[in-house]
Enzyme design. Structure first.
Site, PDB file in Angstrom:
ATOM      1  N   ASP A   1       0.423 -12.116   6.401  1.00  0.00           N
ATOM      2  CA  ASP A   1      -1.146 -12.137   6.103  1.00  0.00           C
ATOM      3  C   ASP A   1      -2.022 -12.830   7.028  1.00  0.00           C
ATOM      4  O   ASP A   1      -1.508 -14.023   7.432  1.00  0.00           O
ATOM      5  CB  ASP A   1      -1.419 -12.742   4.536  1.00  0.00           C
ATOM      6  CG  ASP A   1      -2.775 -12.375   4.049  1.00  0.00           C
ATOM      7  OD1 ASP A   1      -3.721 -12.366   5.011  1.00  0.00           O
ATOM      8  OD2 ASP A   1      -3.068 -12.300   3.186  1.00  0.00           O
ATOM      9  N   ALA A   2      -2.761 -12.177   7.750  1.00  0.00           N
ATOM     10  CA  ALA A   2      -3.573 -12.763   8.761  1.00  0.00           C
ATOM     11  C   ALA A   2      -4.526 -13.882   8.377  1.00  0.00           C
ATOM     12  O   ALA A   2      -4.769 -14.766   9.374  1.00  0.00           O
ATOM     13  CB  ALA A   2      -4.516 -11.706   9.471  1.00  0.00           C
TER      14      ALA A   2
ATOM     15  N   TYR B   1     -10.802   4.980  19.315  1.00  0.00           N
ATOM     16  CA  TYR B   1     -10.575   3.591  18.702  1.00  0.00           C
ATOM     17  C   TYR B   1      -9.802   2.705  19.230  1.00  0.00           C
ATOM     18  O   TYR B   1     -10.340   1.472  19.580  1.00  0.00           O
ATOM     19  CB  TYR B   1     -10.018   4.038  17.057  1.00  0.00           C
ATOM     20  CG  TYR B   1      -9.989   2.625  16.252  1.00  0.00           C
ATOM     21  CD1 TYR B   1     -11.038   2.085  15.816  1.00  0.00           C
ATOM     22  CD2 TYR B   1      -8.794   2.105  16.133  1.00  0.00           C
ATOM     23  CE1 TYR B   1     -11.167   1.085  15.079  1.00  0.00           C
ATOM     24  CE2 TYR B   1      -8.617   0.858  15.468  1.00  0.00           C
ATOM     25  CZ  TYR B   1      -9.809   0.199  14.794  1.00  0.00           C
ATOM     26  OH  TYR B   1      -9.844  -0.702  14.068  1.00  0.00           O
ATOM     27  N   GLN B   2      -8.545   2.898  19.718  1.00  0.00           N
ATOM     28  CA  GLN B   2      -7.963   1.977  20.214  1.00  0.00           C
ATOM     29  C   GLN B   2      -8.238   1.244  21.570  1.00  0.00           C
ATOM     30  O   GLN B   2      -8.120   0.184  21.588  1.00  0.00           O
ATOM     31  CB  GLN B   2      -6.204   2.141  20.343  1.00  0.00           C
ATOM     32  CG  GLN B   2      -5.873   3.499  19.573  1.00  0.00           C
ATOM     33  CD  GLN B   2      -5.232   2.738  18.060  1.00  0.00           C
ATOM     34  OE1 GLN B   2      -5.450   1.777  17.788  1.00  0.00           O
ATOM     35  NE2 GLN B   2      -4.541   3.695  17.439  1.00  0.00           N
TER      36      GLN B   2
ATOM     37  N   GLU C   1       0.722  -8.431  11.547  1.00  0.00           N
ATOM     38  CA  GLU C   1       0.438  -7.440  10.721  1.00  0.00           C
ATOM     39  C   GLU C   1       1.275  -7.609   9.298  1.00  0.00           C
ATOM     40  O   GLU C   1       2.314  -8.048   9.222  1.00  0.00           O
ATOM     41  CB  GLU C   1       1.207  -6.061  11.456  1.00  0.00           C
ATOM     42  CG  GLU C   1       1.460  -4.917  10.354  1.00  0.00           C
ATOM     43  CD  GLU C   1       0.328  -4.378   9.629  1.00  0.00           C
ATOM     44  OE1 GLU C   1      -0.716  -3.831  10.447  1.00  0.00           O
ATOM     45  OE2 GLU C   1       0.177  -4.317   8.327  1.00  0.00           O
TER      46      GLU C   1
ATOM     47  N   ASP D   1      -7.934  -5.438  14.066  1.00  0.00           N
ATOM     48  CA  ASP D   1      -7.845  -3.890  13.888  1.00  0.00           C
ATOM     49  C   ASP D   1      -7.254  -3.634  12.524  1.00  0.00           C
ATOM     50  O   ASP D   1      -6.142  -3.715  12.179  1.00  0.00           O
ATOM     51  CB  ASP D   1      -6.780  -3.325  15.011  1.00  0.00           C
ATOM     52  CG  ASP D   1      -6.046  -2.033  14.776  1.00  0.00           C
ATOM     53  OD1 ASP D   1      -7.122  -1.296  14.166  1.00  0.00           O
ATOM     54  OD2 ASP D   1      -5.100  -1.458  14.967  1.00  0.00           O
TER      55      ASP D   1
ATOM     56  N   ASP E   1       0.402  -0.092  13.717  1.00  0.00           N
ATOM     57  CA  ASP E   1       0.933   1.283  14.605  1.00  0.00           C
ATOM     58  C   ASP E   1       1.435   0.837  15.951  1.00  0.00           C
ATOM     59  O   ASP E   1       2.004   1.728  16.561  1.00  0.00           O
ATOM     60  CB  ASP E   1      -0.025   2.115  14.229  1.00  0.00           C
ATOM     61  CG  ASP E   1      -1.518   1.863  14.681  1.00  0.00           C
ATOM     62  OD1 ASP E   1      -1.707   1.511  15.789  1.00  0.00           O
ATOM     63  OD2 ASP E   1      -2.300   1.188  13.767  1.00  0.00           O
TER      64      ASP E   1
ATOM     65  N   TYR F   1     -12.557   9.355  11.340  1.00  0.00           N
ATOM     66  CA  TYR F   1     -13.195   8.303  10.198  1.00  0.00           C
ATOM     67  C   TYR F   1     -14.355   8.817   9.478  1.00  0.00           C
ATOM     68  O   TYR F   1     -15.071   9.588  10.302  1.00  0.00           O
ATOM     69  CB  TYR F   1     -13.504   6.948  11.157  1.00  0.00           C
ATOM     70  CG  TYR F   1     -12.392   6.307  11.641  1.00  0.00           C
ATOM     71  CD1 TYR F   1     -11.191   6.335  11.119  1.00  0.00           C
ATOM     72  CD2 TYR F   1     -12.255   5.446  12.573  1.00  0.00           C
ATOM     73  CE1 TYR F   1      -9.828   5.976  11.637  1.00  0.00           C
ATOM     74  CE2 TYR F   1     -11.385   4.851  13.225  1.00  0.00           C
ATOM     75  CZ  TYR F   1      -9.961   4.894  12.786  1.00  0.00           C
ATOM     76  OH  TYR F   1      -8.848   4.227  13.240  1.00  0.00           O
TER      77      TYR F   1
ATOM     78  N   GLN G   1       0.595  -1.197   0.050  1.00  0.00           N
ATOM     79  CA  GLN G   1       0.120  -0.155  -0.053  1.00  0.00           C
ATOM     80  C   GLN G   1       1.034   1.336  -0.168  1.00  0.00           C
ATOM     81  O   GLN G   1       2.005   1.325   0.177  1.00  0.00           O
ATOM     82  CB  GLN G   1      -0.790  -0.038   1.217  1.00  0.00           C
ATOM     83  CG  GLN G   1      -0.148  -0.015   2.561  1.00  0.00           C
ATOM     84  CD  GLN G   1      -1.041  -0.902   3.709  1.00  0.00           C
ATOM     85  OE1 GLN G   1      -2.174  -1.090   3.513  1.00  0.00           O
ATOM     86  NE2 GLN G   1      -0.409  -1.383   4.753  1.00  0.00           N
TER      87      GLN G   1
HETATM   88  N1  AAT Z   1      -5.032   0.960  14.680  1.00  0.00           N
HETATM   89  C1  AAT Z   1      -5.693   1.890  13.828  1.00  0.00           C
HETATM   90  C2  AAT Z   1      -5.156   1.602  12.279  1.00  0.00           C
HETATM   91  C3  AAT Z   1      -5.690   0.598  11.593  1.00  0.00           C
HETATM   92  S1  AAT Z   1      -4.348  -0.028  10.670  1.00  0.00           S
HETATM   93  C4  AAT Z   1      -4.695  -1.465   9.952  1.00  0.00           C
HETATM   94  C5  AAT Z   1      -3.568  -2.316   9.676  1.00  0.00           C
HETATM   95  O1  AAT Z   1      -4.256  -3.600   9.343  1.00  0.00           O
HETATM   96  C6  AAT Z   1      -2.658  -1.652   8.630  1.00  0.00           C
HETATM   97  O2  AAT Z   1      -1.313  -1.513   9.269  1.00  0.00           O
HETATM   98  C7  AAT Z   1      -2.681  -2.904   7.499  1.00  0.00           C
HETATM   99  O3  AAT Z   1      -1.492  -3.054   6.820  1.00  0.00           O
HETATM  100  C8  AAT Z   1      -3.003  -4.339   8.221  1.00  0.00           C
HETATM  101  N2  AAT Z   1      -3.657  -5.241   7.591  1.00  0.00           N
HETATM  102  C9  AAT Z   1      -4.391  -4.976   6.341  1.00  0.00           C
HETATM  103  N3  AAT Z   1      -4.604  -6.339   5.713  1.00  0.00           N
HETATM  104  C10 AAT Z   1      -3.945  -7.155   6.696  1.00  0.00           C
HETATM  105  C11 AAT Z   1      -3.887  -8.578   6.721  1.00  0.00           C
HETATM  106  N4  AAT Z   1      -4.467  -9.313   5.605  1.00  0.00           N
HETATM  107  N5  AAT Z   1      -3.169  -9.250   7.495  1.00  0.00           N
HETATM  108  C12 AAT Z   1      -2.580  -8.476   8.315  1.00  0.00           C
HETATM  109  N6  AAT Z   1      -2.475  -7.169   8.663  1.00  0.00           N
HETATM  110  C13 AAT Z   1      -3.514  -6.454   7.602  1.00  0.00           C
HETATM  111  C14 AAT Z   1      -6.897   0.337  11.329  1.00  0.00           C
HETATM  112  C15 AAT Z   1      -7.643   1.653  10.789  1.00  0.00           C
HETATM  113  C16 AAT Z   1      -9.291   1.344  10.581  1.00  0.00           C
HETATM  114  C17 AAT Z   1      -9.743   2.344   9.548  1.00  0.00           C
HETATM  115  C18 AAT Z   1     -11.247   2.348   9.470  1.00  0.00           C
HETATM  116  N7  AAT Z   1     -11.740   3.150   8.548  1.00  0.00           N
END
Ligand code: AAT
Length: 292
Positions: A140-141, A64-65, A109, A159, A89, A228, A34
């Protein structure tokens, strides 16, 4: 004209856009997955953007967190093993590590560059990685959860970014099936579930999938997060069959939690009242998600 094309054509939010004044661009890069952008805004502090979508701002990240971490972890007694999906993050890790009962935190992540950028520009979030209970998996999750041992986790917190790009599969049935498998009986899932104003169909679909898979309970909660789209974000809280979980009445009080945390930053958004209030749904949403 080009501006209109870019701003009003996001598939998640067609026809609307939210503006923040950019004081200064701090970082612009492209990972394998990305585009990553960090800018200094005039009102919300530093902002992290992935593929043009705001992931967090310094001013409102607490809402959010804190909610995505404490809604599930305060709903069960003594959570010990926790998985965070996404969250590179570090902000969710920072919140999970407030819980003294937690012994082991896995984070999966997909994008190492998000972690590196956060360490550089958002140290107050990336601090979450410094807890010795944290084990980082850059993967990849969907793959990680396919291989996860059955019944390993007390709680899984998803998240993830919005379901365009690398997070596409994270709202689909097979992914939820692997989460349910990885949870112990009576274990809990908290999943970022978009905006009730903009994504009622996606919310309905996710609820109906989760009702098929999670045989304990399925609940929807929400919180205000001004940066958001539409200013709110939802959370889907599910439990597997086993000891019942009453999400609306937290068993771990925040007072107990804060007692264990005197050296860390104070909670800004979450407390037991915010927890219970988050499950109050307006009638239009209740009608649309009648499964609840
Ligand atoms: N803590 C608030 C920020 C986020 S970050 C979401 C994270 O998910 C990103 O770092 C992204 O790289 C990760 N991610 C995306 N797809 C995958 C995957 N398939 N496996 C593992 N990690 C992944 C969340 C923001 C929410 C926004 C709402 N509009």
């Amino acid at each position: 004209k080009d501006c209109k094309k870019v701003y009003f054509n996001n598939p998640m939010w067609p026809g609307e856009a939210h503006s923040l004044k950019v004081e200064n661009i701090l970082y612009r890069g492209k990972s394998e997955f990305q585009e990553i952008l960090v800018f200094e805004s005039s009102i919300y502090g530093k902002v992290l953007v992935l593929d043009g979508i705001i992931q967090l701002s310094e001013k409102d990240e607490c809402a959010y967190q804190e909610m995505i971490a404490h809604l599930p972890l305060c709903s069960i007694s003594s959570p010990k093993r926790v998985l965070v999906v996404g969250g590179g993050d570090g902000g969710v890790l920072r919140e999970v590590s407030r819980h003294p009962s937690v012994e082991h935190i896995d984070i999966c992540e997909i994008d190492k560059m998000v972690i590196d950028v956060s360490e550089k520009f958002f140290p107050q979030l990336a601090v979450g990685f410094q807890d010795p209970r944290v084990h980082l998996h850059v993967a990849d999750a969907t793959e990680f959860l396919r291989l996860a041992p059955e019944g390993k986790y007390d709680a899984v917190i998803v998240d993830s970014s919005d379901p365009v790009g690398p997070a596409q599969e994270l709202v689909e049935k097979p992914f939820f099936e692997t989460i349910a498998r990885a949870l112990r009986p009576g274990g809990v899932l908290c999943n970022m579930t978009e905006s009730m104003w903009l994504h009622t169909h996606l919310i309905q679909d996710m609820i109906s999938v989760c009702c098929q898979i999670f045989k304990g309970s399925v609940n929807y909660a929400w919180a205000s997060v001004p940066t958001y789209p539409s200013g709110v974000i939802g959370f889907l809280l599910c439990s597997t069959a086993g000891p019942p979980v009453d999400f609306k009445n937290p068993v771990n009080s925040v007072e107990k939690l804060e007692g264990a945390l005197k050296h860390k930053r104070e909670l800004k958004f979450y407390n037991s009242e915010m927890h219970s209030a988050a499950f109050a749904l307006p009638p239009f949403l209740r009608r649309e998600v009648s499964a609840l």
